[in-house]
Design an enzyme around this catalytic site. Structure first.
Site, PDB file in Angstrom:
ATOM      1  N   LYS A   9       0.835  -1.208   0.000  1.00 53.91           N
ATOM      2  CA  LYS A   9       0.000   0.000   0.000  1.00 53.91           C
ATOM      3  C   LYS A   9       0.869   1.258   0.000  1.00 53.91           C
ATOM      4  O   LYS A   9       2.095   1.184   0.229  1.00 53.91           O
ATOM      5  CB  LYS A   9      -0.931  -0.035   1.219  1.00 53.91           C
ATOM      6  N   TYR A  49     -12.238  -2.698  -3.392  1.00 53.84           N
ATOM      7  CA  TYR A  49     -12.757  -2.763  -2.023  1.00 53.84           C
ATOM      8  C   TYR A  49     -14.291  -2.717  -1.985  1.00 53.84           C
ATOM      9  O   TYR A  49     -14.870  -2.332  -0.963  1.00 53.84           O
ATOM     10  CB  TYR A  49     -12.174  -1.628  -1.188  1.00 53.84           C
ATOM     11  N   PHE A  57     -15.455   3.250   7.315  1.00 52.52           N
ATOM     12  CA  PHE A  57     -14.074   3.598   6.952  1.00 52.52           C
ATOM     13  C   PHE A  57     -13.845   3.600   5.439  1.00 52.52           C
ATOM     14  O   PHE A  57     -12.738   3.911   4.990  1.00 52.52           O
ATOM     15  CB  PHE A  57     -13.082   2.647   7.638  1.00 52.52           C
ATOM     16  N   ARG A  85      -1.757 -14.461   3.449  1.00 52.97           N
ATOM     17  CA  ARG A  85      -2.494 -13.872   4.584  1.00 52.97           C
ATOM     18  C   ARG A  85      -1.679 -14.042   5.869  1.00 52.97           C
ATOM     19  O   ARG A  85      -1.631 -13.147   6.706  1.00 52.97           O
ATOM     20  CB  ARG A  85      -3.868 -14.531   4.739  1.00 52.97           C
ATOM     21  N   THR A  91      -5.298  -8.173  10.263  1.00 55.12           N
ATOM     22  CA  THR A  91      -5.691  -6.889   9.676  1.00 55.12           C
ATOM     23  C   THR A  91      -5.314  -5.725  10.585  1.00 55.12           C
ATOM     24  O   THR A  91      -4.770  -4.720  10.129  1.00 55.12           O
ATOM     25  CB  THR A  91      -7.218  -6.888   9.418  1.00 55.12           C
ATOM     26  N   ARG A 102       2.767  -7.023   9.056  1.00 51.87           N
ATOM     27  CA  ARG A 102       2.049  -6.030   9.876  1.00 51.87           C
ATOM     28  C   ARG A 102       2.540  -6.044  11.322  1.00 51.87           C
ATOM     29  O   ARG A 102       2.610  -4.996  11.972  1.00 51.87           O
ATOM     30  CB  ARG A 102       0.548  -6.301   9.797  1.00 51.87           C
ATOM     31  N   ASN A 112      -1.874  -0.317   7.350  1.00 51.39           N
ATOM     32  CA  ASN A 112      -1.352  -1.665   7.632  1.00 51.39           C
ATOM     33  C   ASN A 112      -0.493  -2.250   6.506  1.00 51.39           C
ATOM     34  O   ASN A 112      -0.304  -3.466   6.421  1.00 51.39           O
ATOM     35  CB  ASN A 112      -2.474  -2.604   8.088  1.00 51.39           C
ATOM     36  N   HIS A 115      -1.750  -5.645   1.427  1.00 48.81           N
ATOM     37  CA  HIS A 115      -3.032  -6.309   1.155  1.00 48.81           C
ATOM     38  C   HIS A 115      -2.726  -7.674   0.558  1.00 48.81           C
ATOM     39  O   HIS A 115      -1.764  -7.818  -0.204  1.00 48.81           O
ATOM     40  CB  HIS A 115      -3.858  -5.501   0.151  1.00 48.81           C
ATOM     41  N   GLU A 126      -9.673 -10.043  -7.938  1.00 52.68           N
ATOM     42  CA  GLU A 126      -8.733  -8.934  -7.762  1.00 52.68           C
ATOM     43  C   GLU A 126      -7.637  -8.949  -8.831  1.00 52.68           C
ATOM     44  O   GLU A 126      -7.239  -7.887  -9.329  1.00 52.68           O
ATOM     45  CB  GLU A 126      -8.138  -8.984  -6.347  1.00 52.68           C
TER      46      GLU A 126
HETATM   47  P1  DAT Z   1      -7.672  -7.222   5.137  1.00 51.77           P
HETATM   48  O1  DAT Z   1      -6.904  -6.095   4.504  1.00 51.77           O
HETATM   49  O2  DAT Z   1      -6.867  -7.907   6.206  1.00 51.77           O
HETATM   50  O3  DAT Z   1      -8.251  -8.198   4.134  1.00 51.77           O
HETATM   51  P2  DAT Z   1     -10.369  -6.162   5.442  1.00 51.77           P
HETATM   52  O4  DAT Z   1     -10.672  -6.723   4.089  1.00 51.77           O
HETATM   53  O5  DAT Z   1     -11.325  -6.473   6.552  1.00 51.77           O
HETATM   54  O6  DAT Z   1      -8.905  -6.575   5.929  1.00 51.77           O
HETATM   55  O7  DAT Z   1     -10.297  -4.575   5.346  1.00 51.77           O
HETATM   56  C1  DAT Z   1      -9.674  -3.962   4.237  1.00 51.77           C
HETATM   57  C2  DAT Z   1      -8.861  -2.796   4.715  1.00 51.77           C
HETATM   58  O8  DAT Z   1      -9.731  -1.805   5.253  1.00 51.77           O
HETATM   59  C3  DAT Z   1      -7.882  -3.128   5.851  1.00 51.77           C
HETATM   60  O9  DAT Z   1      -6.658  -3.629   5.368  1.00 51.77           O
HETATM   61  C4  DAT Z   1      -7.733  -1.812   6.514  1.00 51.77           C
HETATM   62  C5  DAT Z   1      -9.111  -1.176   6.367  1.00 51.77           C
HETATM   63  N1  DAT Z   1      -9.928  -1.418   7.549  1.00 51.77           N
HETATM   64  C6  DAT Z   1     -10.518  -2.579   7.913  1.00 51.77           C
HETATM   65  N2  DAT Z   1     -11.184  -2.461   9.063  1.00 51.77           N
HETATM   66  C7  DAT Z   1     -11.024  -1.175   9.441  1.00 51.77           C
HETATM   67  C8  DAT Z   1     -11.475  -0.390  10.551  1.00 51.77           C
HETATM   68  N3  DAT Z   1     -12.241  -0.920  11.512  1.00 51.77           N
HETATM   69  N4  DAT Z   1     -11.096   0.910  10.606  1.00 51.77           N
HETATM   70  C9  DAT Z   1     -10.323   1.468   9.651  1.00 51.77           C
HETATM   71  N5  DAT Z   1      -9.878   0.795   8.567  1.00 51.77           N
HETATM   72  C10 DAT Z   1     -10.221  -0.507   8.469  1.00 51.77           C
HETATM   73 MG    MG Z   2      -9.760  -7.979   2.763  1.00 48.02          MG
END
Ligand code: DAT
Ligand code: MG
Length: 149
Positions: A9, A49, A57, A85, A91, A102, A112, A115, A126
Site C-alpha cells: 500500500k 474494495y 471507513f 495472509r 488486519t 504487519r 497496515n 493487502h 482482484e
Molecule cells: P484485510 O486487509 O486484512 O483483508 P479487510 O478486508 O477487513 O482486511 O479490510 C480492508 C482494509 O480496510 C484493511 O486492510 C484496513 C481497512 N480497515 C478494515 N477495518 C477497518 C477499521 N475498523 N477501521 C479502519 N480501517 C479498516
Molecule cells: Mg480484505
C-alpha cells in the site's frame, strides 16, 4: 498452483518497505508472476474494495489507497492465498504476530502496509481488476525442485 493478489500500500512505498516485503515473499518460496508500481485510480480502488462500500471507513480507505503509488503483484505458489495472509498478519497490526509484515512494521489498522486476497475466489476477482492476462508471466523458478516434494 494457486495465485493471489498482493499490494504494498502507499504507506509501505513511502516508508521504503517494498524491497523488504518483496524479499519476504521471494524467500518464502512464493513466485512473483506480475508486478507494477502505479497510483491506483479511484474507480479501480472502489471496485477492489467493493465489499466494504457500506463500512464507515470506506471513504478514508479509498482516499488512502489512491493517495500515492502502490505496488501490485500476482503471487503464485502452493496455497498462496493462505500463506500470504499469514505472511501479512492480522488486519489490525495491534493483533498481528511479530514476524509478520504487519506485526513487524505497522501499528494502525488504517496504515497496515499490505493487502492480500482472502480467498481463491477473491484472488481471481482482484487479479482481473489489476492485471491483463498479457501482464502475467508463466515461468519456472530453478529452486522449485527444492521447494516442492
Ligand atoms: P484485510 O486487509 O486484512 O483483508 P479487510 O478486508 O477487513 O482486511 O479490510 C480492508 C482494509 O480496510 C484493511 O486492510 C484496513 C481497512 N480497515 C478494515 N477495518 C477497518 C477499521 N475498523 N477501521 C479502519 N480501517 C479498516
Ligand atoms: Mg480484505
Amino acid at each position: 498452483m494457486e495465485q493471489t493478489y498482493v499490494m504494498v500500500k502507499p504507506d509501505g512505498v513511502q516508508r521504503g518497505l517494498v524491497g523488504e516485503i518483496v524479499s519476504r515473499i521471494e524467500k518464502r518460496g512464493l513466485k512473483i508472476i506480475a508486478m507494477r508500481l502505479n497510483v491506483i485510480a479511484e474507480a479501480t480502488a472502489k471496485e477492489h474494495y467493493g465489499e466494504h462500500a457500506e463500512r464507515p471507513f470506506f471513504p478514508s480507505l479509498i482516499e488512502f489507497i489512491t493517495s500515492g503509488p502502490s505496488v501490485s503483484m500476482v503471487v503464485e505458489g502452493k496455497d498462496s492465498v493462505k500463506v500470504m495472509r499469514a505472511v501479512n498478519g492480522a488486519t489490525n497490526p495491534v493483533d498481528a504476530a511479530p514476524g509478520t509484515i504487519r506485526g513487524d512494521f505497522a501499528l494502525d489498522v488504517g496504515r497496515n502496509v499490505v493487502h492480500a486476497s482472502d480467498s481463491p475466489e477473491a484472488a481471481a476477482r482482484e487479479i482481473a481488476i489489476h492485471f491483463k492476462d498479457s501482464e502475467i508471466a508463466a515461468y519456472s523458478r530453478v529452486d522449485e525442485v527444492c521447494l516442492y516434494e
